[in-house]
Design a protein around this motif. Sequence first.
Motif, PDB file in Angstrom:
ATOM      1  N   LEU A 183       5.368 -29.087  27.764  1.00  0.00           N
ATOM      2  CA  LEU A 183       6.882 -30.033  27.238  1.00  0.00           C
ATOM      3  C   LEU A 183       6.825 -29.126  25.725  1.00  0.00           C
ATOM      4  CD1 LEU A 183       6.280 -33.837  28.518  1.00  0.00           C
ATOM      5  CD2 LEU A 183       8.343 -31.859  29.014  1.00  0.00           C
ATOM      6  N   SER A 184       5.560 -29.102  25.234  1.00  0.00           N
ATOM      7  CA  SER A 184       5.957 -28.436  23.784  1.00  0.00           C
ATOM      8  C   SER A 184       6.527 -27.250  23.968  1.00  0.00           C
ATOM      9  CB  SER A 184       4.430 -28.050  23.011  1.00  0.00           C
ATOM     10  OG  SER A 184       3.940 -27.337  23.634  1.00  0.00           O
ATOM     11  N   LEU A 185       5.918 -26.248  25.169  1.00  0.00           N
ATOM     12  CA  LEU A 185       6.931 -24.853  24.840  1.00  0.00           C
ATOM     13  C   LEU A 185       7.895 -25.009  25.881  1.00  0.00           C
ATOM     14  CD1 LEU A 185       6.512 -22.031  24.950  1.00  0.00           C
ATOM     15  CD2 LEU A 185       5.394 -22.030  27.008  1.00  0.00           C
ATOM     16  N   GLU A 186       8.462 -25.881  26.379  1.00  0.00           N
ATOM     17  CA  GLU A 186       9.920 -26.055  26.752  1.00  0.00           C
ATOM     18  C   GLU A 186      11.252 -26.649  25.502  1.00  0.00           C
ATOM     19  OE1 GLU A 186      11.203 -25.671  30.005  1.00  0.00           O
ATOM     20  OE2 GLU A 186      12.603 -26.717  29.496  1.00  0.00           O
ATOM     21  N   LEU A 187      10.325 -26.813  24.965  1.00  0.00           N
ATOM     22  CA  LEU A 187      11.428 -27.340  23.069  1.00  0.00           C
ATOM     23  C   LEU A 187      11.844 -25.558  23.701  1.00  0.00           C
ATOM     24  CD1 LEU A 187      12.552 -29.019  21.406  1.00  0.00           C
ATOM     25  CD2 LEU A 187      10.221 -28.436  20.669  1.00  0.00           C
ATOM     26  N   LEU A 188      10.782 -24.915  23.003  1.00  0.00           N
ATOM     27  CA  LEU A 188      10.958 -23.487  22.699  1.00  0.00           C
ATOM     28  C   LEU A 188      12.060 -22.699  23.906  1.00  0.00           C
ATOM     29  CD1 LEU A 188       8.183 -22.229  20.832  1.00  0.00           C
ATOM     30  CD2 LEU A 188      10.300 -23.346  19.274  1.00  0.00           C
ATOM     31  N   VAL A 189      11.892 -22.792  24.719  1.00  0.00           N
ATOM     32  CA  VAL A 189      12.021 -21.269  26.009  1.00  0.00           C
ATOM     33  C   VAL A 189      13.010 -22.401  26.715  1.00  0.00           C
ATOM     34  CG1 VAL A 189      11.035 -20.281  27.773  1.00  0.00           C
ATOM     35  CG2 VAL A 189       9.510 -20.648  26.006  1.00  0.00           C
ATOM     36  N   GLY A 190      12.654 -22.882  27.482  1.00  0.00           N
ATOM     37  CA  GLY A 190      14.146 -24.172  28.053  1.00  0.00           C
ATOM     38  C   GLY A 190      15.415 -24.139  27.112  1.00  0.00           C
ATOM     39  N   SER A 191      14.481 -24.935  26.056  1.00  0.00           N
ATOM     40  CA  SER A 191      15.619 -25.623  25.482  1.00  0.00           C
ATOM     41  C   SER A 191      16.470 -24.534  24.558  1.00  0.00           C
ATOM     42  CB  SER A 191      15.300 -27.201  24.794  1.00  0.00           C
ATOM     43  OG  SER A 191      14.792 -28.108  25.408  1.00  0.00           O
ATOM     44  N   THR A 192      15.699 -24.010  23.590  1.00  0.00           N
ATOM     45  CA  THR A 192      15.903 -23.190  22.421  1.00  0.00           C
ATOM     46  C   THR A 192      16.294 -22.237  23.034  1.00  0.00           C
ATOM     47  OG1 THR A 192      14.821 -24.862  20.933  1.00  0.00           O
ATOM     48  CG2 THR A 192      16.483 -23.084  19.941  1.00  0.00           C
ATOM     49  N   GLY A 193      15.678 -21.623  23.661  1.00  0.00           N
ATOM     50  CA  GLY A 193      15.501 -20.067  24.566  1.00  0.00           C
ATOM     51  C   GLY A 193      14.907 -19.395  23.471  1.00  0.00           C
ATOM     52  N   LEU A 194      13.892 -19.938  22.983  1.00  0.00           N
ATOM     53  CA  LEU A 194      12.928 -18.710  22.174  1.00  0.00           C
ATOM     54  C   LEU A 194      11.618 -18.192  22.925  1.00  0.00           C
ATOM     55  CD1 LEU A 194      13.497 -20.461  18.771  1.00  0.00           C
ATOM     56  CD2 LEU A 194      13.899 -17.986  19.231  1.00  0.00           C
ATOM     57  N   VAL A 195      11.698 -17.256  23.412  1.00  0.00           N
ATOM     58  CA  VAL A 195      10.648 -17.082  24.104  1.00  0.00           C
ATOM     59  C   VAL A 195       9.621 -16.910  23.573  1.00  0.00           C
ATOM     60  CG1 VAL A 195       9.571 -15.245  26.111  1.00  0.00           C
ATOM     61  CG2 VAL A 195      11.954 -16.053  25.971  1.00  0.00           C
ATOM     62  N   CYS A 196       8.241 -17.860  23.554  1.00  0.00           N
ATOM     63  CA  CYS A 196       6.818 -17.758  22.405  1.00  0.00           C
ATOM     64  C   CYS A 196       5.756 -17.792  23.367  1.00  0.00           C
ATOM     65  CB  CYS A 196       6.997 -19.132  21.397  1.00  0.00           C
ATOM     66  SG  CYS A 196       5.171 -19.468  20.690  1.00  0.00           S
ATOM     67  N   PHE A 197       5.833 -16.118  22.913  1.00  0.00           N
ATOM     68  CA  PHE A 197       3.990 -16.051  24.195  1.00  0.00           C
ATOM     69  C   PHE A 197       2.646 -16.209  23.292  1.00  0.00           C
ATOM     70  CE2 PHE A 197       1.519 -15.212  27.114  1.00  0.00           C
ATOM     71  CZ  PHE A 197       2.017 -13.144  27.506  1.00  0.00           C
ATOM     72  N   GLY A 198       3.033 -17.206  21.336  1.00  0.00           N
ATOM     73  CA  GLY A 198       1.710 -17.743  21.654  1.00  0.00           C
ATOM     74  C   GLY A 198       1.595 -18.923  21.161  1.00  0.00           C
ATOM     75  N   GLN A 199       1.661 -19.965  22.151  1.00  0.00           N
ATOM     76  CA  GLN A 199       1.577 -21.456  21.835  1.00  0.00           C
ATOM     77  C   GLN A 199       0.050 -21.716  21.879  1.00  0.00           C
ATOM     78  OE1 GLN A 199       4.076 -22.143  21.202  1.00  0.00           O
ATOM     79  NE2 GLN A 199       4.503 -24.857  22.270  1.00  0.00           N
ATOM     80  N   GLY A 240      19.066 -32.071  19.155  1.00  0.00           N
ATOM     81  CA  GLY A 240      19.314 -31.358  20.769  1.00  0.00           C
ATOM     82  C   GLY A 240      20.226 -30.698  21.077  1.00  0.00           C
ATOM     83  N   ARG A 241      21.408 -31.110  20.412  1.00  0.00           N
ATOM     84  CA  ARG A 241      22.569 -29.951  21.393  1.00  0.00           C
ATOM     85  C   ARG A 241      22.302 -28.661  20.389  1.00  0.00           C
ATOM     86  NH1 ARG A 241      26.036 -34.269  24.104  1.00  0.00           N
ATOM     87  NH2 ARG A 241      24.196 -35.505  24.515  1.00  0.00           N
ATOM     88  N   ALA A 242      22.708 -28.715  19.544  1.00  0.00           N
ATOM     89  CA  ALA A 242      22.475 -28.006  18.369  1.00  0.00           C
ATOM     90  C   ALA A 242      22.153 -26.728  19.074  1.00  0.00           C
ATOM     91  CB  ALA A 242      21.818 -28.262  17.089  1.00  0.00           C
ATOM     92  N   LEU A 243      20.942 -27.172  19.624  1.00  0.00           N
ATOM     93  CA  LEU A 243      19.312 -25.969  20.186  1.00  0.00           C
ATOM     94  C   LEU A 243      20.350 -25.397  21.512  1.00  0.00           C
ATOM     95  CD1 LEU A 243      16.329 -28.062  19.624  1.00  0.00           C
ATOM     96  CD2 LEU A 243      17.076 -26.465  18.665  1.00  0.00           C
ATOM     97  N   SER A 244      20.663 -26.516  22.448  1.00  0.00           N
ATOM     98  CA  SER A 244      21.234 -26.013  23.919  1.00  0.00           C
ATOM     99  C   SER A 244      23.008 -24.946  22.557  1.00  0.00           C
ATOM    100  CB  SER A 244      22.487 -26.961  24.746  1.00  0.00           C
ATOM    101  OG  SER A 244      20.771 -27.964  24.541  1.00  0.00           O
TER     102      SER A 244
END
Lengths: 332, 292, 389
Positions: free
Chosen positions: A41-57, A181-185
Amino acid sequence: MRHPTSFVLLFFGLLALWPVMAGSYGADLVAKIMIFALLALSLELLVGSTGLVCFGQAAFFGIGAYAAILMSPTDGSAPALWLSLPCAIALAALYALAVGALSLRTQGVYFIMVTLAFSQMAYYVVHDTPLGGGTDGIYMYVKPTWGWVDLDNPAHMYGLIWLSLLVGFLFLSQLLRSPFGRALSGIRVNEQRMKATGFSVYPYKLAAFTLSGAMAGWAGYLFAVKDGFVNPELLSWHLSGSLLVMIILGGLGHMRGSVLGAFAFALLQELFQAEAVFGSFAKHWHLSLGLTIMACVAFMPHGLVALPAQLRERLSGRNNREAPVETLEEKA
Amino acid sequence: MDFATFLIQCLNALQYGLLLFLVASGLTLIFGIMGVINLAHGSFYMIGAYMAFALAPAVSAIFGGAFFSTFAVGLVLSVILGYLLEWAFFSYLYEREHLQQVLMTYGLILVFEELRSMLVGDDVHGVPVPEWLNGALTLNEVMTYPVYRLFMSGVCLLLAGAMWFVFTRTRLGMMIRAGTSNREMVQSLGIDINLLYRIVFATGVALAVFAGMIAAPVSSVYPGMGNSVLIICFVVVVIGGIGSIKGALLAALLIGLVDTFGKVLLPQAAGVLVYVLMALILLWRPNGLFKD
Amino acid sequence: MQKRTVLLSAAAFAVIAASTNTWAQALPKLKVGFMLPATGTFASLGTAIDNGFRLYVAEQGGKIAGREVEYVRVDDESDPSKATDNVNKLIKRDNVDVIVGTVHSGVAMAMAKAAKESGTLMIVPNAGAAAVTGPMCAPNIFRSSFSNWQPGYAMGEVAAKKGHKKIVTITWKYAAGDESVKGFKESFEKNGGTVVKELNLPFPNVEFQALLTEIAATKPDAVFTFFAGGGAVKFVKDYAAAGLKKTIPLYGSGFLTDGTLEAQGADAEGLFTTLHYADNLNNKRDQAFRLAYAKSFKLQPDVYAVQGYDAGQILGIGLNATKGDAKNIQGFAQAVRAAKIDSPRGAFTMSSSHNPVQDIYLRKVVGKENVVDSIASKSLTDPGLGCKM
């Protein structure tokens, strides 16, 4: 958004009843999966919601875990839960803040690599320096307590993990419905446009990154306390990679997806390793898992959550598949 | 450290850097130029090393000779493998996002490792250095330098030169670079972009396999060898700047320096230093050293 | 959409509940749980240990202390972060009577902790970490292999006797390397030598050139090293290729040349190493063992196979004394501590911290074999520091 409440009630209700139905091993297994679901879920916040693909979670996860163990008193008394948990979360969040502040200057694939670099740095610090106890890891001998809550008791441990996942899930769904959250989207869909409207995107991204790190640290704390043992592999890029696999498998852009993906990934591994099902082929379970992952990418690109819709379209005989409707809102 | 030792360490750094470039060259093509995140790159390297080990006896029996014939056979096989892989899997991935490429190639790593285990087993193997390259140069009264490593460095330099030449001075290179900037435009110009991509991908795979075969006598052949080179190859390409061959070369040399001297001067931090280097460079130049 | 998700989840739950409960019944058969690597760098070691153990059981007619043996295997992937979950599969899901494992020390420590808490019998057929028979020791945990300290300590005496005064050590920075070097340093310096430099590189890095140059610059009398597997192959080859083999003698813990000789070729010729096993021991037990192993598995056995075989022997000795009761830890431990185990490596006994007290051989590489030169250290006992038993 379609009635997430019923999903939440049924899913978490089932999870709450699970330890009664399954034996102690089954409860242990699901407890572990719930921790990874929180991490996903924590990664989803970054990748799915904000579009930031983090490879260091994994780094934030590992820092939370190591903090839990390193902060245990050496005299053999039980650590205080109300103190050590927030500290672990804070430490992970601090590292996330630092990494985010520096990495968010880069874009796209470079961002992916910079997050990987910082994660590898944390990995090597615990792997090679005396601080982390080296490659064999360190142990926790006494589990935290708080009043009547004693995490040595498996029921209490399960309860805390279940509660954490529930709180995390609810918190995120509320967050993503809020203006933040809307801003992130908006940032995910079209960052340029957001900037053009006068939005200052950097603070939002940084906040999301730090929050995500904090949640990952929380999951890490739970992992360390549950197992009583941490080692550097908790910060390895393999774990970061597995997390990405989980959320994509489940379905990006859906919080349900992350949770389902975590369960699916863990259960697939259990299945493929089961000698009862595969006999002596079970020792080649990496092959089965790899092929399954590839098949999922080929045939289920939108993950498990989109599967029912995909099947429905197949069954109703439509030839051209419409792309799932892209709404700005993060689906729960 | 006295001056003579310092010079030798520089030689070590140079040689390691060049080897890194060789191993990362395939990834420079596939990731750097085609933009596909290929986590299975380490697996291709491993396939090359295992091919060097497994093919040598068979090739000697059928074709006679050993070193060059094994190479030739290995390269042909790898080009075929690359072609087939591209056709079967990777062609679907160009349109898709990076994440799906990560997932697909992550699955490929698992498949390749397990296939290797099932076909060749889990033992550690060595590949002998060919006789005519087995000499050594005397450096001082205690140390010598193996000729094979110098040979490898020479091959790397040749390869770097060849890649640069093809990409900047030939029509093929021009088409490839155009194709990665604007796929549709190239297609509308009448160039078969699918065939082009397939060729580039097959070349990328062949380069990785070639690197594995050349490095095998020096690195030995063992399970999991692909994983250890994978991340460092990505670091090379990213530091150098995605799409830039001279960037990758420079990055590889830098990493060679940092790793070699780091091991000697700061052994505790040796593992971290390369990543610190990457972070610093990306913070100074967010798109790597050279933008394409 | 909600309904389907719920149904899918419920179905998944049902499947899992069923499968996790299937193993819940206790059986009169003796359940042996192997936790060994089936994938990854150490897979071949896992196979050898498995083979050795099964050979012993087969020689006993498939039964130990009258109970038919049933095996359960879990792949530990040599990954410490999954270790606790994997060992719990054996202890809680499959309810095994004894756990046998593993190769990687980090995983073994997680297993030891779980075994200590649950009181399940555990035999370690390889992992040499001091902690397993040190702070983690317990009456129900035994080791049939070695401690990292033993081969190192033995070599220290050898190196001193050979007249070397200044030595440089080089290894990976992890428990096995550190403990090996520590053992070497202890006996080498006790016998008048000095370790002038301790080089190490992060595990599992194999770029040795820079450190080989360092060694050459330091010009010691000799070098002591610990490496294993792919790293051992590369190190020996690089050492020879750098010309150091001719100028500075190399000594190593036995894993430098065990299972790696074919890959190392001529570069390993003449190397001295210390280990509790060798390829030409020529005692009756070893000859019989090697013959039987080769017949059953079409492979030559190695030290790992012997360790697996001896794990079986230890189990047999203990269970025969307790008449098959795997829960009678006191009886089991008493019998094993008093026993002399007739192993292919030579007879050995158990120390009070449950580590083998055994002869460490000095071996020399001749062709494709590690040939016994002499006994480096007779009946060497690991000090078992930190063990409170």
